[in-house]
Design a protein around this motif. Structure first.
Motif, mmCIF file in Angstrom:
data_model
loop_
_atom_site.group_PDB
_atom_site.id
_atom_site.type_symbol
_atom_site.label_atom_id
_atom_site.label_comp_id
_atom_site.label_asym_id
_atom_site.label_seq_id
_atom_site.Cartn_x
_atom_site.Cartn_y
_atom_site.Cartn_z
ATOM 1 N N ALA A 109 1.097 7.951 1.086
ATOM 2 C CA ALA A 109 0.559 6.594 1.008
ATOM 3 C C ALA A 109 -0.592 6.412 2.000
ATOM 4 O O ALA A 109 -0.574 7.002 3.085
ATOM 5 C CB ALA A 109 1.658 5.580 1.289
ATOM 6 N N PRO A 110 -1.575 5.594 1.645
ATOM 7 C CA PRO A 110 -2.725 5.377 2.538
ATOM 8 C C PRO A 110 -2.418 4.372 3.646
ATOM 9 O O PRO A 110 -3.292 3.649 4.098
ATOM 10 C CB PRO A 110 -3.781 4.817 1.582
ATOM 11 C CG PRO A 110 -2.987 4.075 0.562
ATOM 12 C CD PRO A 110 -1.719 4.866 0.368
ATOM 13 N N MET A 111 -1.191 4.337 4.082
ATOM 14 C CA MET A 111 -0.756 3.383 5.096
ATOM 15 C C MET A 111 0.282 4.064 5.966
ATOM 16 O O MET A 111 1.145 4.792 5.478
ATOM 17 C CB MET A 111 -0.148 2.130 4.436
ATOM 18 C CG MET A 111 0.222 1.025 5.396
ATOM 19 S SD MET A 111 -1.189 0.293 6.268
ATOM 20 C CE MET A 111 -2.108 -0.399 4.882
ATOM 21 N N ARG A 112 0.177 3.854 7.270
ATOM 22 C CA ARG A 112 1.150 4.394 8.208
ATOM 23 C C ARG A 112 1.858 3.244 8.911
ATOM 24 O O ARG A 112 1.375 2.103 8.911
ATOM 25 C CB ARG A 112 0.484 5.307 9.255
ATOM 26 C CG ARG A 112 -0.392 6.400 8.688
ATOM 27 C CD ARG A 112 0.281 7.198 7.578
ATOM 28 N NE ARG A 112 1.411 7.982 8.081
ATOM 29 C CZ ARG A 112 2.313 8.539 7.286
ATOM 30 N NH1 ARG A 112 2.259 8.369 5.972
ATOM 31 N NH2 ARG A 112 3.294 9.266 7.804
ATOM 32 N N ALA A 172 0.821 -1.208 0.000
ATOM 33 C CA ALA A 172 0.000 0.000 0.000
ATOM 34 C C ALA A 172 0.857 1.261 0.000
ATOM 35 O O ALA A 172 0.349 2.362 -0.259
ATOM 36 C CB ALA A 172 -0.934 0.006 1.216
ATOM 37 N N PHE A 173 2.158 1.114 0.269
ATOM 38 C CA PHE A 173 3.068 2.254 0.175
ATOM 39 C C PHE A 173 3.410 2.586 -1.274
ATOM 40 O O PHE A 173 4.046 3.607 -1.536
ATOM 41 C CB PHE A 173 4.356 1.988 0.965
ATOM 42 C CG PHE A 173 4.219 2.213 2.442
ATOM 43 C CD1 PHE A 173 4.288 3.495 2.977
ATOM 44 C CD2 PHE A 173 4.009 1.150 3.303
ATOM 45 C CE1 PHE A 173 4.153 3.712 4.336
ATOM 46 C CE2 PHE A 173 3.887 1.356 4.667
ATOM 47 C CZ PHE A 173 3.952 2.637 5.186
ATOM 48 N N ASN A 174 3.028 1.740 -2.207
ATOM 49 C CA ASN A 174 3.245 2.014 -3.622
ATOM 50 C C ASN A 174 2.082 2.841 -4.165
ATOM 51 O O ASN A 174 0.958 2.355 -4.268
ATOM 52 C CB ASN A 174 3.365 0.706 -4.416
ATOM 53 C CG ASN A 174 4.634 -0.058 -4.072
ATOM 54 O OD1 ASN A 174 5.621 0.538 -3.648
ATOM 55 N ND2 ASN A 174 4.616 -1.368 -4.268
ATOM 56 N N THR A 175 2.363 4.083 -4.465
ATOM 57 C CA THR A 175 1.359 4.969 -5.023
ATOM 58 C C THR A 175 1.700 5.237 -6.487
ATOM 59 O O THR A 175 2.832 4.987 -6.915
ATOM 60 C CB THR A 175 1.312 6.289 -4.238
ATOM 61 O OG1 THR A 175 2.619 6.874 -4.212
ATOM 62 C CG2 THR A 175 0.855 6.048 -2.800
ATOM 63 N N PRO A 176 0.750 5.699 -7.295
ATOM 64 C CA PRO A 176 1.023 5.940 -8.718
ATOM 65 C C PRO A 176 2.262 6.802 -8.922
ATOM 66 O O PRO A 176 2.368 7.908 -8.396
ATOM 67 C CB PRO A 176 -0.249 6.658 -9.189
ATOM 68 C CG PRO A 176 -1.321 6.136 -8.283
ATOM 69 C CD PRO A 176 -0.655 5.975 -6.952
ATOM 70 N N GLY A 177 3.211 6.249 -9.664
ATOM 71 C CA GLY A 177 4.437 6.972 -9.954
ATOM 72 C C GLY A 177 5.444 6.982 -8.829
ATOM 73 O O GLY A 177 6.496 7.639 -8.939
ATOM 74 N N ASN A 178 5.166 6.245 -7.740
ATOM 75 C CA ASN A 178 6.077 6.272 -6.605
ATOM 76 C C ASN A 178 6.090 4.904 -5.915
ATOM 77 O O ASN A 178 5.616 4.742 -4.797
ATOM 78 C CB ASN A 178 5.667 7.369 -5.608
ATOM 79 C CG ASN A 178 6.687 7.557 -4.499
ATOM 80 O OD1 ASN A 178 7.861 7.266 -4.655
ATOM 81 N ND2 ASN A 178 6.241 8.049 -3.353
ATOM 82 N N ASP A 179 6.623 3.906 -6.617
ATOM 83 C CA ASP A 179 6.738 2.567 -6.044
ATOM 84 C C ASP A 179 7.915 2.510 -5.084
ATOM 85 O O ASP A 179 9.063 2.765 -5.476
ATOM 86 C CB ASP A 179 6.934 1.532 -7.151
ATOM 87 C CG ASP A 179 5.628 1.160 -7.818
ATOM 88 O OD1 ASP A 179 4.589 1.711 -7.427
ATOM 89 O OD2 ASP A 179 5.653 0.323 -8.738
ATOM 90 N N GLN A 180 7.634 2.166 -3.841
ATOM 91 C CA GLN A 180 8.668 2.135 -2.815
ATOM 92 C C GLN A 180 8.935 0.735 -2.273
ATOM 93 O O GLN A 180 9.928 0.529 -1.579
ATOM 94 C CB GLN A 180 8.273 3.066 -1.657
ATOM 95 C CG GLN A 180 8.219 4.532 -2.016
ATOM 96 C CD GLN A 180 9.593 5.079 -2.371
ATOM 97 O OE1 GLN A 180 10.621 4.562 -1.945
ATOM 98 N NE2 GLN A 180 9.620 6.119 -3.179
#
Length: 303
Positions: free
Chosen positions: A218-221, A62-70
């Motif tokens: 990201a929608p996750m903490r 869930a830490f992977n957001t569009p254009g920002n895969d972590q």
């Protein structure tokens, strides 16, 4: 240009840690790899149930957001490539993004951790975990039968770590083994201002802290806890060590030998890592647990 995993949090995970292949594994142990392969192939269209580490992996992604895969998750398995088909099919059925897998058909998988730049390796096989730890990677043997409640705190990852031999080296545990509690306390009081050497999971905690910083939208903490059998006055060296490393944890529990599972039940971790099987056995009844097979408590007998 080739793609790269540099700068990402890389989780390498065995197929048994990601999916529930315990029935299939029993076939392998009772017969041979050919019977196992045939069973997996016959179930190719039957999605496997989630395994003990599945909720953690799902949340990390869930830490992977569009254009920002972590975060990158890679299956690293002793399975054969045919059985790997079922792993990918099961991931697809579960809507779990999974692009990469390395299947070694019985050969040691851990050498590929270097190529992957893995931050964490989760496996159900103790010898693979031992080898990964010896090679300098954070690794743990998962308890496949751990209690799992995937729906709790859906917008927060909670990870709990033991201190000595996990976040820190086993220096202090060796003193305890040699001289008992009094020697341990005296050693830690004398060295309260001297940071402990790092343990195998320090790099993972650092990487998780970076992840939170690099993916602020990201929608996750992330929430972390230190859960240790240390008690005052030995608590001070642990706290000062984290301060010296510029690493923060959200909660710290200095339990002085109390049962950790009682406190983990309240913290509700998505994963707990400890080097002692006694704590792991009880912790696995309340949540996903990994045995860090390192330090003096886990040395194999010589001879």
């Amino acid at each position: 240009m080739p793609r790269t995993l540099e700068g990402k949090l890389v989780v390498a995970i065995s197929s048994r840690a990601l999916f529930d292949f315990e029935e299939e594994n029993r076939v392998f142990e009772e017969t041979d790899d050919r019977a196992y392969m045939e069973l997996q192939l016959s179930r190719l269209e039957v999605p496997a149930k989630p395994g003990v580490a599945y909720p953690l992996v799902k949340k990390l992604q869930a830490f992977n957001t569009p254009g920002n895969d972590q975060v990158a998750v890679v299956v690293l398995s002793r399975n054969d490539p045919v059985s790997g088909l079922r792993v990918f099919r099961s991931a697809q059925a579960a809507d779990l993004p999974l692009e990469r897998g390395v299947f070694t058909r019985g050969r040691d998988p851990y050498p590929y951790l270097t190529s992957l730049g893995a931050n964490l390796f989760l496996s159900a096989r103790e010898q693979d975990v031992r080898a990964a730890l010896a090679a300098g990677f954070a690794a743990a043997r998962v308890y496949p039968d751990s209690a799992v409640a995937a729906d709790r705190h859906p917008e927060e990852i909670r990870i709990a770590f033991d201190g000595d031999a996990v976040l820190f080296s086993d220096e202090a545990e060796r003193i305890y083994e040699q001289g008992g509690l009094a020697a341990f306390q005296a050693h830690e009081i004398e060295r309260a201002g001297v940071p402990l050497p790092p343990g195998p999971f320090k790099p993972l905690l650092e990487a998780l802290q970076r992840l939170q910083t690099l993916a602020p939208d990201a929608p996750m903490r992330l929430r972390t806890a230190l859960v240790t059998a240390r008690s005052a006055p030995a608590h001070e060296r642990a706290i000062r060590t984290l301060m010296a490393w510029n690493i923060q944890v959200d909660e710290a529990m200095f339990l002085g030998g109390l049962e950790k599972a009682d406190f983990l039940r309240e913290f509700e971790p998505d994963f707990f890592f400890d080097d002692q099987t006694g704590y792991c056995d009880t912790a696995s009844r309340v949540g996903p647990t990994g045995h860090v097979v390192s330090g003096v408590r886990n040395e194999e007998p010589k001879g």
